[in-house]
Design a protein around this motif. Structure first.
Motif, PDB file in Angstrom:
ATOM      1  N   VAL A 212      -3.786  56.205  29.982  1.00  0.00           N
ATOM      2  CA  VAL A 212      -3.794  54.994  29.170  1.00  0.00           C
ATOM      3  C   VAL A 212      -2.744  55.077  28.069  1.00  0.00           C
ATOM      4  CG1 VAL A 212      -5.183  53.602  27.561  1.00  0.00           C
ATOM      5  CG2 VAL A 212      -6.192  54.438  29.689  1.00  0.00           C
ATOM      6  N   LEU A 213      -2.597  56.248  27.463  1.00  0.00           N
ATOM      7  CA  LEU A 213      -1.589  56.432  26.416  1.00  0.00           C
ATOM      8  C   LEU A 213      -0.191  56.100  26.931  1.00  0.00           C
ATOM      9  CD1 LEU A 213      -0.649  57.404  23.604  1.00  0.00           C
ATOM     10  CD2 LEU A 213      -0.647  59.749  24.522  1.00  0.00           C
ATOM     11  N   LYS A 214       0.075  56.437  28.185  1.00  0.00           N
ATOM     12  CA  LYS A 214       1.418  56.232  28.757  1.00  0.00           C
ATOM     13  C   LYS A 214       1.696  54.785  29.145  1.00  0.00           C
ATOM     14  CE  LYS A 214       1.618  60.940  30.611  1.00  0.00           C
ATOM     15  NZ  LYS A 214       1.546  61.774  31.841  1.00  0.00           N
TER      16      LYS A 214
ATOM     17  N   ALA B 298      -6.182  58.427  20.172  1.00  0.00           N
ATOM     18  CA  ALA B 298      -5.450  59.202  21.189  1.00  0.00           C
ATOM     19  C   ALA B 298      -4.689  58.315  22.160  1.00  0.00           C
ATOM     20  CB  ALA B 298      -6.436  60.088  21.954  1.00  0.00           C
ATOM     21  N   THR B 299      -5.150  57.084  22.372  1.00  0.00           N
ATOM     22  CA  THR B 299      -4.526  56.200  23.361  1.00  0.00           C
ATOM     23  C   THR B 299      -3.804  55.014  22.717  1.00  0.00           C
ATOM     24  OG1 THR B 299      -6.624  54.991  23.588  1.00  0.00           O
ATOM     25  CG2 THR B 299      -6.209  56.794  25.138  1.00  0.00           C
ATOM     26  N   LYS B 300      -3.793  54.978  21.377  1.00  0.00           N
ATOM     27  CA  LYS B 300      -3.174  53.886  20.618  1.00  0.00           C
ATOM     28  C   LYS B 300      -3.844  52.549  20.931  1.00  0.00           C
ATOM     29  CE  LYS B 300       1.298  56.189  20.109  1.00  0.00           C
ATOM     30  NZ  LYS B 300       2.778  56.109  20.286  1.00  0.00           N
ATOM     31  N   SER B 301      -5.174  52.600  20.973  1.00  0.00           N
ATOM     32  CA  SER B 301      -5.975  51.399  21.167  1.00  0.00           C
ATOM     33  C   SER B 301      -6.522  50.943  19.819  1.00  0.00           C
ATOM     34  CB  SER B 301      -7.143  51.675  22.121  1.00  0.00           C
ATOM     35  OG  SER B 301      -6.682  52.173  23.358  1.00  0.00           O
TER      36      SER B 301
ATOM     37  N   LYS C  31      -9.527  48.088  44.197  1.00  0.00           N
ATOM     38  CA  LYS C  31      -8.601  48.955  43.463  1.00  0.00           C
ATOM     39  C   LYS C  31      -7.600  49.577  44.450  1.00  0.00           C
ATOM     40  CE  LYS C  31     -12.440  50.174  40.468  1.00  0.00           C
ATOM     41  NZ  LYS C  31     -13.441  49.554  41.326  1.00  0.00           N
ATOM     42  N   PRO C  32      -6.340  49.806  44.052  1.00  0.00           N
ATOM     43  CA  PRO C  32      -5.755  49.521  42.727  1.00  0.00           C
ATOM     44  C   PRO C  32      -5.549  48.030  42.482  1.00  0.00           C
ATOM     45  CG  PRO C  32      -4.084  50.340  44.259  1.00  0.00           C
ATOM     46  CD  PRO C  32      -5.385  50.405  44.991  1.00  0.00           C
ATOM     47  N   PRO C  33      -5.219  47.646  41.207  1.00  0.00           N
ATOM     48  CA  PRO C  33      -4.945  48.520  40.070  1.00  0.00           C
ATOM     49  C   PRO C  33      -6.217  49.146  39.496  1.00  0.00           C
ATOM     50  CG  PRO C  33      -4.879  46.251  39.361  1.00  0.00           C
ATOM     51  CD  PRO C  33      -5.028  46.219  40.855  1.00  0.00           C
ATOM     52  N   ARG C  34      -6.055  50.305  38.887  1.00  0.00           N
ATOM     53  CA  ARG C  34      -7.184  51.009  38.294  1.00  0.00           C
ATOM     54  C   ARG C  34      -7.426  50.510  36.873  1.00  0.00           C
ATOM     55  NH1 ARG C  34      -4.999  56.749  38.358  1.00  0.00           N
ATOM     56  NH2 ARG C  34      -3.198  55.515  37.725  1.00  0.00           N
ATOM     57  N   THR C  35      -8.588  50.888  36.343  1.00  0.00           N
ATOM     58  CA  THR C  35      -8.954  50.451  34.997  1.00  0.00           C
ATOM     59  C   THR C  35      -7.958  50.941  33.957  1.00  0.00           C
ATOM     60  OG1 THR C  35     -11.284  50.487  35.646  1.00  0.00           O
ATOM     61  CG2 THR C  35     -10.822  50.441  33.296  1.00  0.00           C
ATOM     62  N   VAL C  36      -7.410  52.137  34.146  1.00  0.00           N
ATOM     63  CA  VAL C  36      -6.456  52.660  33.165  1.00  0.00           C
ATOM     64  C   VAL C  36      -5.177  51.827  33.122  1.00  0.00           C
ATOM     65  CG1 VAL C  36      -7.320  55.020  33.260  1.00  0.00           C
ATOM     66  CG2 VAL C  36      -5.510  54.307  34.844  1.00  0.00           C
ATOM     67  N   GLU C  37      -4.920  51.062  34.187  1.00  0.00           N
ATOM     68  CA  GLU C  37      -3.727  50.212  34.231  1.00  0.00           C
ATOM     69  C   GLU C  37      -4.066  48.768  33.862  1.00  0.00           C
ATOM     70  OE1 GLU C  37      -3.158  50.976  38.281  1.00  0.00           O
ATOM     71  OE2 GLU C  37      -1.921  52.769  38.008  1.00  0.00           O
ATOM     72  N   LYS C  38      -5.092  48.229  34.512  1.00  0.00           N
ATOM     73  CA  LYS C  38      -5.543  46.867  34.238  1.00  0.00           C
ATOM     74  C   LYS C  38      -7.068  46.859  34.241  1.00  0.00           C
ATOM     75  CE  LYS C  38      -1.542  44.326  35.989  1.00  0.00           C
ATOM     76  NZ  LYS C  38      -1.076  43.239  36.882  1.00  0.00           N
TER      77      LYS C  38
ATOM     78  N   LEU D 225     -10.087  45.930  31.028  1.00  0.00           N
ATOM     79  CA  LEU D 225     -10.630  44.806  30.273  1.00  0.00           C
ATOM     80  C   LEU D 225      -9.517  43.816  29.945  1.00  0.00           C
ATOM     81  CD1 LEU D 225     -13.235  43.724  28.954  1.00  0.00           C
ATOM     82  CD2 LEU D 225     -12.610  45.000  26.889  1.00  0.00           C
ATOM     83  N   TRP D 226      -9.730  42.547  30.320  1.00  0.00           N
ATOM     84  CA  TRP D 226      -8.733  41.491  30.137  1.00  0.00           C
ATOM     85  C   TRP D 226      -7.346  41.909  30.634  1.00  0.00           C
ATOM     86  CZ3 TRP D 226     -12.196  41.642  25.674  1.00  0.00           C
ATOM     87  CH2 TRP D 226     -13.135  40.590  25.698  1.00  0.00           C
ATOM     88  N   GLN D 227      -7.372  42.647  31.740  1.00  0.00           N
ATOM     89  CA  GLN D 227      -6.145  43.062  32.435  1.00  0.00           C
ATOM     90  C   GLN D 227      -5.259  43.980  31.583  1.00  0.00           C
ATOM     91  OE1 GLN D 227      -5.516  42.114  35.875  1.00  0.00           O
ATOM     92  NE2 GLN D 227      -7.700  41.786  35.455  1.00  0.00           N
ATOM     93  N   LYS D 228      -5.874  44.625  30.595  1.00  0.00           N
ATOM     94  CA  LYS D 228      -5.138  45.551  29.731  1.00  0.00           C
ATOM     95  C   LYS D 228      -5.580  46.989  30.020  1.00  0.00           C
ATOM     96  CE  LYS D 228      -3.059  42.188  27.613  1.00  0.00           C
ATOM     97  NZ  LYS D 228      -1.613  41.948  27.847  1.00  0.00           N
ATOM     98  N   PRO D 229      -4.696  47.972  29.751  1.00  0.00           N
ATOM     99  CA  PRO D 229      -5.079  49.378  29.967  1.00  0.00           C
ATOM    100  C   PRO D 229      -6.356  49.714  29.205  1.00  0.00           C
ATOM    101  CG  PRO D 229      -2.728  49.196  29.508  1.00  0.00           C
ATOM    102  CD  PRO D 229      -3.318  47.841  29.243  1.00  0.00           C
ATOM    103  N   THR D 230      -7.292  50.378  29.886  1.00  0.00           N
ATOM    104  CA  THR D 230      -8.624  50.595  29.314  1.00  0.00           C
ATOM    105  C   THR D 230      -9.142  51.996  29.620  1.00  0.00           C
ATOM    106  OG1 THR D 230      -9.163  48.239  29.576  1.00  0.00           O
ATOM    107  CG2 THR D 230     -11.014  49.750  29.288  1.00  0.00           C
ATOM    108  N   VAL D 231      -9.639  52.673  28.583  1.00  0.00           N
ATOM    109  CA  VAL D 231     -10.400  53.910  28.774  1.00  0.00           C
ATOM    110  C   VAL D 231     -11.866  53.524  28.932  1.00  0.00           C
ATOM    111  CG1 VAL D 231     -11.292  55.973  27.633  1.00  0.00           C
ATOM    112  CG2 VAL D 231      -8.861  55.488  27.544  1.00  0.00           C
ATOM    113  N   LEU D 232     -12.454  53.934  30.043  1.00  0.00           N
ATOM    114  CA  LEU D 232     -13.872  53.663  30.273  1.00  0.00           C
ATOM    115  C   LEU D 232     -14.588  54.987  30.510  1.00  0.00           C
ATOM    116  CD1 LEU D 232     -16.255  51.730  30.806  1.00  0.00           C
ATOM    117  CD2 LEU D 232     -15.500  51.587  33.180  1.00  0.00           C
ATOM    118  N   ASN D 233     -15.426  55.368  29.552  1.00  0.00           N
ATOM    119  CA  ASN D 233     -16.260  56.571  29.685  1.00  0.00           C
ATOM    120  C   ASN D 233     -17.694  56.217  29.305  1.00  0.00           C
ATOM    121  OD1 ASN D 233     -13.491  58.468  28.570  1.00  0.00           O
ATOM    122  ND2 ASN D 233     -14.496  58.823  30.527  1.00  0.00           N
TER     123      ASN D 233
END
Length: 623
Positions: free
Chosen positions: A207-209, A252-255, A330-337, A339-347
């Motif tokens: 997600v950071l990248k 860590a991910t600039k969210s 999938k793809p795209p994966r959650t880290v790419e698209k 929540l609202w098609q934005k990069p997302t960390v989901l834990n």
């Protein structure tokens, strides 16, 4: 008061710690959902009232400089079988099954005269366990994520800070770059505690990248497995630990925004999270320019309607967006698209709760617990036919035998262990041959099971494994979102077959069809929940095939669970001919003469069991 910078946080922490030390005695009343249902809030109020009557200083919010007695509503202590629970510190007494009438004795004996109330303590084999940590249920546990649950006021920001809270956040904000934080989580090898065990640090780094100005952190608190309550207890007992973990992930991910998705059936968890978020905002730990670091982050709570499928990542994010909770391809994966098609960390909740511990203690410390490929601890909810039900936390790699027999206290009523369902509907059943199996991601995967969120449902010798498979398939089929045919139709067909088998109308061909359907569903379903929907059936067919054969060939259920496969008979030697059974039978299926043995007409009998309950001579039984 708002904490504006790092120095003010340090000052606030020092004052909070001093205030906590001034509480020379602490009364921690369990206010987790289970104990609340048992009346623990009334016990909390009564203890406060009695302390005030004795003109002792009651400290509720760490606000007095004088020495006093701290009375707290804590989170879940874990020993749910013995609730309501009250813990006394610093002696670490744990009082079990406390009732309102016990409060006077607790206050007068323990708080005033420093004597334990031994009748309320755990005892076994003529030994009374005064210290909580010595009780067998706790002795083999390693409580890290659950450390604050049961030992602090679950609704107090100040007390969380006094216990070292938000130190990890300040460390990353002022001593580490985002990539360093990601690398620290990678080095710890923290694997997601929500089921699949995907490395959390790798997900964060991905997600950071991503080249996006908007990114999100999402916490999955939609714990839907039957018998599971680990995440609920963490949210209820240590909500700030989850918030701090999400803040660190955000940095860590600039969210800049986070969402906690909690099922609406967890009202206490939602309430505690709401209080914690409001307090964090009020003190400047959420919002704009946190601690004057330049980092901004805020969190919202979204309540789910209870759909099991919303535990799947893409279905969960769709639900937050206001759409129907259904998974996507999938793809795209959650880290790419995400929540609202934005990069997302989901834990999930437990994963985030581990993060502050790793940052404070170091990656090497975390890797030093448990096996190399699955380090750290894992929280489990142990339920079913076991003596000590409750919430536990053990190092990864702890064996099933240790969990069920050492911590769980063995099987109820001295019966024989038969199986344990692990990982909920997505998991599988393990048997006696697996008791030495270490509980970690890789070991369980090798035998066709999974940790899942951490539910353990223990079953004894009287459990029908065919009915267990039918129960879980019924649950999965009801919870299918219906988006893909394999899950929507396949689980329905499997459920119909299982219902046919327990009704005494199954055949050997049905067993082959079950296996064929299971293979098709697992190979072609859209999401992870669909792919694992047949796991309980597959595992029970593998380890308990003889029971299936008995159901379809002999038309018998050895445990007498499947009523359609049993019969009710009268023991002629015990029958006294009183006619009570014949008079109570709703379908007139019992014939005979007074003072002579009666008989049951099996063609009429509906197996309601009314005659068994009515017989005073125990002459009627299931066969």
């Amino acid at each position: 008061m708002k904490i504006n910078n790092l120095e003010e946080l340090k000052t606030f922490s020092a004052k909070s710690t001093k205030a906590l030390e001034n509480q020379k005695k602490k009364v921690l009343v369990c206010a987790g959902t289970g104990c609340v249902a048992g009346g623990s809030i009334e016990i909390y109020n009564r203890i406060r009232e009695l302390i005030e009557q004795h003109e002792l200083l009651v400290d509720l919010e760490l606000e007095y400089e004088k020495e006093g007695i701290g009375v707290k509503k804590s989170g879940c202590h874990g020993f749910c079988e013995m609730g309501p629970l009250v813990r006394i510190e610093p002696e670490n007494y744990l009082y079990l099954k406390v009732q309102l009438e016990d409060c006077v004795e607790i206050v007068e004996d323990t708080l005033i005269n420093n004597r334990p109330v031994k009748r309320l303590m755990y005892s076994s084999e003529n030994r009374i366990y005064e210290a909580q940590e010595d009780i067998p249920f706790y002795h083999k546990q390693t409580r890290q994520v659950l450390k604050n649950c049961g030992s602090i006021n679950a609704e107090s920001f100040t007390e969380y800070v006094a216990k070292g809270g938000y130190q990890a956040l300040s460390k990353v904000l002022f001593e580490m770059e985002p990539q360093e934080v990601c690398q620290s989580i990678i080095d710890s090898n923290l694997r997601g505690r929500g089921g699949g065990g995907y490395p959390a640090g790798r997900k964060w780094s991905q997600v950071l990248k991503q080249d996006s100005k908007v990114k999100y952190i999402v916490c999955n608190g939609d714990e839907g497995d039957p018998g599971a309550f680990m995440d609920r207890s963490i949210m209820e007992g240590d909500p700030h630990g989850v918030i701090e973990g999400m803040l660190i992930a955000g940095y860590a991910t600039k969210s800049t925004a986070g969402y906690i998705y909690v099922r609406a059936e967890y009202p206490l968890a939602v309430d505690r999270l709401r209080i914690a978020i409001e307090d964090a905002r009020k003190h400047g730990l959420l919002g704009e320019n946190i601690l004057a670091s330049g980092f901004s982050f805020d969190i919202n709570i979204n309540k789910g309607a209870g759909a099991f499928v919303c535990g799947e990542g893409s279905a969960l994010t769709a639900s937050i967006e206001g759409e129907r909770g259904m998974p996507r391809v999938k793809p795209p994966r959650t880290v790419e698209k995400g929540l609202w098609q934005k990069p997302t960390v989901l834990n999930n909740v437990e994963t985030f709760a581990n993060v502050p511990l790793i940052i404070r203690n170091g990656s090497a410390w975390f890797r030093g617990i448990g096996p190399e490929n699955s380090p750290g601890t894992k929280a489990f909810a142990i339920t079913g036919n076991v003596n000590n039900t409750g919430l536990i936390e053990v190092p990864m790699g702890t064996t099933l035998r240790e969990v069920i027999f050492d911590i769980g206290g063995g099987i109820k009523d001295g019966k024989k262990f038969k199986a344990v369902q692990i990982g909920g509907p997505s998991g599988g059943c393990l048997t006696e041959e697996h008791l030495e199996l270490p509980l970690d991601f890789d070991s369980l995967k090798k035998v066709g099971a999974m940790i899942g969120s951490g539910g353990l449902v223990v079953m004894d010798e009287d459990t029908c494994m065919v009915e267990v498979a039918r129960f879980f398939m019924n649950f999965t089929q009801n919870e299918s979102c219906g988006k893909c045919v394999p899950c929507r139709e396949g689980t329905k067909r499997m459920l119909e077959i299982l219902e046919r088998i327990v009704a005494g109308k199954g055949s050997l061909e049905d067993l082959e069809l079950l296996e064929e359907l299971a293979d098709t569903i697992s190979s072609t379903a859209l999401c992870g929940l669909g792919k694992s929907a047949a796991s309980p059936v597959v595992s029970t067919l593998k380890y308990f095939r003889a029971e299936y054969v008995e159901h379809v060939v002999d038309k018998k259920c050895a445990t007498h669970t499947c009523k359609a496969l049993g019969s009710i008979v009268i023991d002629r030697e015990k029958c006294r001919g009183c006619s009570k059974c014949a008079r109570i039978c709703p379908v007139q299926a019992i014939d005979g003469k007074i003072k002579e043995p009666y008989t049951i007409n099996q063609s009429k009998c509906i197996k309601c069991g009314a005659c068994i309950e009515a017989c005073s001579f125990k002459a009627i039984m299931e066969a």
